[in-house]
Motif scaffolding. Structure first.
Motif, mmCIF file in Angstrom:
data_model
loop_
_atom_site.group_PDB
_atom_site.id
_atom_site.type_symbol
_atom_site.label_atom_id
_atom_site.label_comp_id
_atom_site.label_asym_id
_atom_site.label_seq_id
_atom_site.Cartn_x
_atom_site.Cartn_y
_atom_site.Cartn_z
ATOM 1 N N TRP A 147 21.160 -8.603 17.851
ATOM 2 C CA TRP A 147 21.589 -10.314 17.947
ATOM 3 C C TRP A 147 20.750 -11.424 17.376
ATOM 4 O O TRP A 147 20.543 -11.696 16.048
ATOM 5 N N LEU A 157 19.234 -9.870 13.823
ATOM 6 C CA LEU A 157 20.784 -10.439 12.516
ATOM 7 C C LEU A 157 20.630 -12.154 12.205
ATOM 8 O O LEU A 157 20.127 -12.605 11.328
ATOM 9 N N LEU A 158 20.060 -12.965 13.380
ATOM 10 C CA LEU A 158 19.807 -14.119 13.253
ATOM 11 C C LEU A 158 18.499 -14.384 12.553
ATOM 12 O O LEU A 158 18.009 -15.313 11.740
ATOM 13 N N LEU A 192 21.835 -5.062 22.129
ATOM 14 C CA LEU A 192 22.704 -5.305 21.173
ATOM 15 C C LEU A 192 22.114 -6.926 21.117
ATOM 16 O O LEU A 192 22.146 -7.680 19.887
ATOM 17 N N SER A 193 21.694 -7.604 22.460
ATOM 18 C CA SER A 193 20.667 -9.124 22.493
ATOM 19 C C SER A 193 19.591 -8.613 21.462
ATOM 20 O O SER A 193 18.723 -9.627 20.466
#
Length: 107
Positions: free
Chosen positions: A93, A96-97, A89-90
């Motif tokens: 993330w 995505l950023l 998940l990190s």
């Protein structure tokens, strides 16, 4: 006060070899399993906070090895899976950023 029957064992307060410590000797297989379970637990807990994508799968692997030696390693396996999921998940993330910042800079 009643007297014990003749066929009942009587306890006089002293046990044979009283004072001599009793040691339970584990087999090398049991000791190796316990060692793997402990390593799995430590790596699993660390994977929750540090580089879960790497430490999580190692914790799961060590837990499986411990279970093959008939030693419970549930904590290591569960924390390893949670750490792996947090790691994935990190990474998602961060990706995505990066995609959002690239899209924002092009507009």
């Amino acid at each position: 006060m009643t007297q014990p029957a003749d066929n009942q064992p009587q306890f006089n307060g002293s046990a044979p070899n009283q004072g001599a410590p009793m040691y339970i000797q584990n087999s090398p297989e049991q000791m190796r399993g316990a060692q793997l379970a402990q390593t799995s637990m430590i790596l699993g807990i660390l994977s929750l906070f540090v580089v879960g994508i790497i430490l999580g799968p190692i914790a799961i692997s060590k837990a499986k090895q411990a279970e093959q030696l008939h030693t419970a390693a549930t904590v290591g396996k569960v924390t390893g899976w949670i750490g792996t999921i947090f790691g994935i998940l990190s990474i998602l993330w961060i990706v995505l950023l990066v995609v959002m910042s690239v899209a924002a800079s092009q507009s």
